[in-house]
Scaffold this motif. Sequence first.
Motif, PDB file in Angstrom:
ATOM      1  N   ASP A 148      39.439  -0.716  60.061  1.00  0.00           N
ATOM      2  CA  ASP A 148      39.082  -1.590  59.104  1.00  0.00           C
ATOM      3  C   ASP A 148      39.341  -1.217  57.683  1.00  0.00           C
ATOM      4  O   ASP A 148      38.393  -0.665  56.981  1.00  0.00           O
ATOM      5  CB  ASP A 148      37.773  -2.453  59.377  1.00  0.00           C
ATOM      6  N   PRO A 149      40.589  -1.427  56.983  1.00  0.00           N
ATOM      7  CA  PRO A 149      40.888  -1.006  55.802  1.00  0.00           C
ATOM      8  C   PRO A 149      39.754  -1.210  54.689  1.00  0.00           C
ATOM      9  O   PRO A 149      39.644  -0.710  53.571  1.00  0.00           O
ATOM     10  CB  PRO A 149      42.135  -1.542  55.545  1.00  0.00           C
ATOM     11  N   ARG A 150      39.050  -2.435  54.830  1.00  0.00           N
ATOM     12  CA  ARG A 150      38.275  -2.741  53.999  1.00  0.00           C
ATOM     13  C   ARG A 150      36.764  -2.109  54.334  1.00  0.00           C
ATOM     14  O   ARG A 150      35.795  -2.456  53.363  1.00  0.00           O
ATOM     15  CB  ARG A 150      37.948  -4.418  54.010  1.00  0.00           C
ATOM     16  N   THR A 151      36.764  -1.223  54.941  1.00  0.00           N
ATOM     17  CA  THR A 151      35.570  -0.458  55.321  1.00  0.00           C
ATOM     18  C   THR A 151      35.396   0.621  54.019  1.00  0.00           C
ATOM     19  O   THR A 151      36.356   1.436  53.522  1.00  0.00           O
ATOM     20  CB  THR A 151      35.481   0.288  56.534  1.00  0.00           C
ATOM     21  N   VAL A 152      34.143   0.684  53.391  1.00  0.00           N
ATOM     22  CA  VAL A 152      33.759   1.520  52.400  1.00  0.00           C
ATOM     23  C   VAL A 152      32.703   2.775  53.067  1.00  0.00           C
ATOM     24  O   VAL A 152      31.836   2.412  53.651  1.00  0.00           O
ATOM     25  CB  VAL A 152      32.936   0.903  51.129  1.00  0.00           C
ATOM     26  N   LEU A 153      33.006   4.015  52.968  1.00  0.00           N
ATOM     27  CA  LEU A 153      32.436   5.198  53.322  1.00  0.00           C
ATOM     28  C   LEU A 153      31.549   5.560  52.233  1.00  0.00           C
ATOM     29  O   LEU A 153      32.291   5.984  51.378  1.00  0.00           O
ATOM     30  CB  LEU A 153      33.219   6.042  53.981  1.00  0.00           C
ATOM     31  N   VAL A 154      30.331   5.952  52.505  1.00  0.00           N
ATOM     32  CA  VAL A 154      29.366   6.642  51.417  1.00  0.00           C
ATOM     33  C   VAL A 154      28.708   7.898  52.114  1.00  0.00           C
ATOM     34  O   VAL A 154      28.202   7.740  53.390  1.00  0.00           O
ATOM     35  CB  VAL A 154      28.328   5.755  50.925  1.00  0.00           C
ATOM     36  N   ALA A 155      29.109   9.157  51.305  1.00  0.00           N
ATOM     37  CA  ALA A 155      28.460  10.193  51.975  1.00  0.00           C
ATOM     38  C   ALA A 155      27.666  10.956  50.956  1.00  0.00           C
ATOM     39  O   ALA A 155      28.350  10.812  50.023  1.00  0.00           O
ATOM     40  CB  ALA A 155      29.587  11.110  52.846  1.00  0.00           C
ATOM     41  N   HIS A 156      26.685  11.470  51.344  1.00  0.00           N
ATOM     42  CA  HIS A 156      25.816  12.437  50.315  1.00  0.00           C
ATOM     43  C   HIS A 156      25.782  13.762  51.196  1.00  0.00           C
ATOM     44  O   HIS A 156      25.815  13.834  52.392  1.00  0.00           O
ATOM     45  CB  HIS A 156      24.471  12.068  50.181  1.00  0.00           C
ATOM     46  N   ASP A 157      26.016  14.966  50.304  1.00  0.00           N
ATOM     47  CA  ASP A 157      25.988  16.295  50.654  1.00  0.00           C
ATOM     48  C   ASP A 157      24.705  17.039  49.912  1.00  0.00           C
ATOM     49  O   ASP A 157      24.392  16.974  48.793  1.00  0.00           O
ATOM     50  CB  ASP A 157      26.986  17.014  50.297  1.00  0.00           C
ATOM     51  N   LEU A 158      23.660  17.385  50.507  1.00  0.00           N
ATOM     52  CA  LEU A 158      22.311  17.773  50.184  1.00  0.00           C
ATOM     53  C   LEU A 158      22.196  19.198  50.036  1.00  0.00           C
ATOM     54  O   LEU A 158      21.061  19.796  49.820  1.00  0.00           O
ATOM     55  CB  LEU A 158      21.167  17.064  50.866  1.00  0.00           C
ATOM     56  N   ARG A 159      23.198  20.032  50.411  1.00  0.00           N
ATOM     57  CA  ARG A 159      23.208  21.463  50.420  1.00  0.00           C
ATOM     58  C   ARG A 159      22.646  21.991  49.181  1.00  0.00           C
ATOM     59  O   ARG A 159      22.186  23.069  49.072  1.00  0.00           O
ATOM     60  CB  ARG A 159      24.432  22.147  50.932  1.00  0.00           C
ATOM     61  N   ARG A 160      23.074  21.301  48.071  1.00  0.00           N
ATOM     62  CA  ARG A 160      22.288  21.954  46.647  1.00  0.00           C
ATOM     63  C   ARG A 160      21.136  21.104  46.054  1.00  0.00           C
ATOM     64  O   ARG A 160      20.830  21.143  45.135  1.00  0.00           O
ATOM     65  CB  ARG A 160      23.381  21.972  45.642  1.00  0.00           C
ATOM     66  N   LEU A 161      20.434  20.301  47.199  1.00  0.00           N
ATOM     67  CA  LEU A 161      19.311  19.596  46.644  1.00  0.00           C
ATOM     68  C   LEU A 161      18.371  20.365  46.075  1.00  0.00           C
ATOM     69  O   LEU A 161      17.529  19.905  45.235  1.00  0.00           O
ATOM     70  CB  LEU A 161      18.770  18.576  47.770  1.00  0.00           C
ATOM     71  N   GLY A 162      17.900  21.402  46.517  1.00  0.00           N
ATOM     72  CA  GLY A 162      16.741  22.267  45.895  1.00  0.00           C
ATOM     73  C   GLY A 162      17.297  22.706  44.338  1.00  0.00           C
ATOM     74  O   GLY A 162      16.073  23.055  43.759  1.00  0.00           O
ATOM     75  N   GLU A 163      18.502  22.581  43.969  1.00  0.00           N
ATOM     76  CA  GLU A 163      18.847  23.000  42.533  1.00  0.00           C
ATOM     77  C   GLU A 163      18.708  21.521  41.742  1.00  0.00           C
ATOM     78  O   GLU A 163      19.013  21.553  40.740  1.00  0.00           O
ATOM     79  CB  GLU A 163      20.157  23.376  42.533  1.00  0.00           C
ATOM     80  N   GLY A 164      18.644  20.532  42.429  1.00  0.00           N
ATOM     81  CA  GLY A 164      18.196  19.254  41.704  1.00  0.00           C
ATOM     82  C   GLY A 164      19.758  18.523  41.565  1.00  0.00           C
ATOM     83  O   GLY A 164      19.980  17.554  40.649  1.00  0.00           O
ATOM     84  N   VAL A 165      20.751  18.844  42.314  1.00  0.00           N
ATOM     85  CA  VAL A 165      22.150  18.481  42.342  1.00  0.00           C
ATOM     86  C   VAL A 165      22.520  17.970  43.707  1.00  0.00           C
ATOM     87  O   VAL A 165      22.019  18.649  44.760  1.00  0.00           O
ATOM     88  CB  VAL A 165      22.996  19.553  41.969  1.00  0.00           C
ATOM     89  N   LEU A 166      23.179  16.751  43.960  1.00  0.00           N
ATOM     90  CA  LEU A 166      23.726  16.300  45.235  1.00  0.00           C
ATOM     91  C   LEU A 166      25.190  15.952  44.905  1.00  0.00           C
ATOM     92  O   LEU A 166      25.433  15.769  43.870  1.00  0.00           O
ATOM     93  CB  LEU A 166      23.025  15.037  45.862  1.00  0.00           C
ATOM     94  N   THR A 167      25.870  15.785  46.017  1.00  0.00           N
ATOM     95  CA  THR A 167      27.262  15.527  45.790  1.00  0.00           C
ATOM     96  C   THR A 167      27.360  14.125  46.666  1.00  0.00           C
ATOM     97  O   THR A 167      27.025  13.945  47.792  1.00  0.00           O
ATOM     98  CB  THR A 167      28.329  16.530  46.563  1.00  0.00           C
TER      99      THR A 167
END
Length: 409
Positions: free
Chosen positions: A30-49
Amino acid sequence: MPDRPRPLVVVCGVDRDAVLATGEAMAAADPRTVLVAHDLRRLGEGVLTRSVRHRGGWRTDAVELAHGCVSCTLREDLLPLLHHLAVDGEVGRVVVLLDPGMEPESVCEALAHVEPVVTDVLELVGVVAVLDGATWLEDAGSGEALADRGRAVTADDDRTVAEIVVGQAEFADVLVVVGSPDPWERVRRDAVLARLAPQARRLDAAHPALVPDVGPVLAELHPDARRGVPDDPHGPLLRGQPPLSRDVGVSLLHVGLRRPFHPQRLHEAIDVLLTGTIRARGRVWVASRPEHALWVESAGGGLQVGTAGRWLADSLAWDDVDALRRASASLRWDPRWGDREQQLVVLVHDAEPGDVVAALDAALLTDEEIALGEDAWRGFDDPFGTTHTDPCGELAPGAPAENTRGDQA
């Protein structure tokens, strides 16, 4: 904005690549699907991707947070982003790909209850758990910490691998099982999953690149599928119709008892819930705190005890609980004990069911202790503290632990 909210799907799993492959398969269908992903590997530094796949391409941004925690990630970044996508005319469906350190139950609870409330503008149609078919059963029965695998989100993240993989499978509406162990272990794994998540639909894939689109399966879920709704601690413990017979050494035990546990003997008996078991969960009645229902929940070799509010027998707040709990309590009401009772479900895979039942029976008050009365019970040595985590060798008696259910004692 459309009359009916656009669908929202949550995908979780400990294999980041397999979770991404599951989302990509949905976007390809379904090309109208939007994917949202978070990477928490730097969360301890107060930063996420944060990465968003929209209109066929990915955009990745680094987001700074004032506090390095998962709840801040949800409140400050994910929830506002989902509200924005809900009113985008080019979006047909939103798929949230959870970081391996994010648990689907707590995320879905936030989507429904934390401002800005996402489920007011998007319809949560299901949760998909992507399991490593070759290692899932071993992980689900282990006591290994996430930190030992380098997967802890922050320095003080003391969760276990079993807590994550069992919670993901139990909470899912669809299980995508990638890879497989030898035939015998596959049969045992499937017997465990049939009892842990009896209503979940199942898809198998030999490799992450071969994961199919789960969209059609989500459209045909069981009418009583949870769809992201957490269980009520005072609701039924057996969800759906899991097999109750023993199969390849796997059993689902329902323990219902009508007398309180001695707190010290229960603490000693807890080991029986941590060896050869996948999951134990339920409400317990401990003599030293007769007004509180305690919530016990284990996964593999780790267990937590918190509180699930007060028994109705010790409360005048009948109007503050839902009709289902009132009806259930009325049907089981005991003239002496009211609604107080032991209700536990234990999923056993390498232990003897009789040993589990015998250990719990031995932890109950004797007739002589019952005769002492509640005032005397309150003086029993109680090792659980306000909340409790096992194994507890490194904790001081009564040291606080994370409470995942209900109120504090």
